[in-house]
Design a protein around this motif. Structure first.
Motif, PDB file in Angstrom:
ATOM      1  N   ILE A  20       0.846  -1.197   0.000  1.00  0.00           N
ATOM      2  CA  ILE A  20       0.000   0.000   0.000  1.00  0.00           C
ATOM      3  C   ILE A  20       0.881   1.247   0.000  1.00  0.00           C
ATOM      4  N   PHE A  21       0.644   2.103  -0.981  1.00  0.00           N
ATOM      5  CA  PHE A  21       1.429   3.325  -1.118  1.00  0.00           C
ATOM      6  C   PHE A  21       0.608   4.532  -0.706  1.00  0.00           C
ATOM      7  N   THR A  22       1.309   5.551  -0.209  1.00  0.00           N
ATOM      8  CA  THR A  22       0.669   6.828   0.052  1.00  0.00           C
ATOM      9  C   THR A  22       1.301   7.838  -0.888  1.00  0.00           C
ATOM     10  N   GLY A  38      -2.837  18.224  -3.832  1.00  0.00           N
ATOM     11  CA  GLY A  38      -2.197  18.369  -2.524  1.00  0.00           C
ATOM     12  C   GLY A  38      -2.662  17.351  -1.501  1.00  0.00           C
ATOM     13  N   ASP A  39      -3.812  16.698  -1.758  1.00  0.00           N
ATOM     14  CA  ASP A  39      -4.300  15.668  -0.837  1.00  0.00           C
ATOM     15  C   ASP A  39      -3.351  14.473  -0.842  1.00  0.00           C
ATOM     16  N   ARG A  40      -3.359  13.759   0.256  1.00  0.00           N
ATOM     17  CA  ARG A  40      -2.644  12.491   0.292  1.00  0.00           C
ATOM     18  C   ARG A  40      -3.662  11.373   0.124  1.00  0.00           C
ATOM     19  N   ILE A  41      -3.367  10.468  -0.801  1.00  0.00           N
ATOM     20  CA  ILE A  41      -4.257   9.337  -1.036  1.00  0.00           C
ATOM     21  C   ILE A  41      -3.465   8.038  -0.893  1.00  0.00           C
ATOM     22  N   GLN A  42      -4.177   6.965  -0.631  1.00  0.00           N
ATOM     23  CA  GLN A  42      -3.549   5.654  -0.618  1.00  0.00           C
ATOM     24  C   GLN A  42      -3.859   4.963  -1.931  1.00  0.00           C
ATOM     25  N   PHE A  43      -2.903   4.215  -2.433  1.00  0.00           N
ATOM     26  CA  PHE A  43      -3.170   3.446  -3.643  1.00  0.00           C
ATOM     27  C   PHE A  43      -2.423   2.125  -3.632  1.00  0.00           C
TER      28      PHE A  43
END
Ligand SMILES: [Zn+2]
Length: 141
Positions: A20-22, A38-43
């Motif tokens: 899992i990456f951020t 600018g948001d941080r998301i997980q992918f």
């Protein structure tokens, strides 16, 4: 479950834990209103499919319990929504607390069909190819 189209954005990877990456979103999404520049998301990077895929904690929590068969059109092996949310939408009359062992969903990427199966529910487990021990981004490990 949205009627908005899928969209690819650039991210700068800022962290990773297992698979899992951020990432920090580098450009303003045009389709999604819940994510902005600018948001941080997980992918995650699906076993099959063209692109990495944004995921939310609910999806990651439920994901382990399901076998998601690749889309019959594009091969994507992940869903855009949590299985319980998809089930609730497709089968609105399911009694509370009950769960389908297998259901089909439309692929979030292309609209093809994906079969979603509760892990351990049927004999189909043997048909699923074993996961590769290393993914493409792990070649340097
Ligand atoms: Zn597809």
């Amino acid at each position: 479950m949205t009627d908005r189209r899928p969209e690819a954005v650039w991210v700068r990877i800022v962290a990773s834990e297992l698979d899992i990456f951020t990432g920090e979103v580098l450009n303003q999404p045009q389709q999604l209103t819940s994510v902005k520049q600018g948001d941080r998301i997980q992918f995650i990077v699906p076993d099959s499919g063209e692109h990495a895929l944004m995921v939310r904690p609910k999806y990651l929590k439920e994901r382990m319990a399901w076998i998601i068969h690749p889309c019959d059109k594009c091969g994507l092996s992940e869903l855009f929504d949590a299985p319980s949310d998809l089930m609730a939408k497709v089968f609105p009359n399911l009694p509370p607390g009950s769960m389908m062992e297998t259901f089909t969903a439309f692929c979030g990427s292309c609209g093809g069909v994906q079969v979603v199966e509760l892990a351990g529910a049927g004999a189909a487990e043997e048909e699923v190819a074993p996961r590769a021990s290393k993914k493409w981004w792990q070649f340097w490990k």
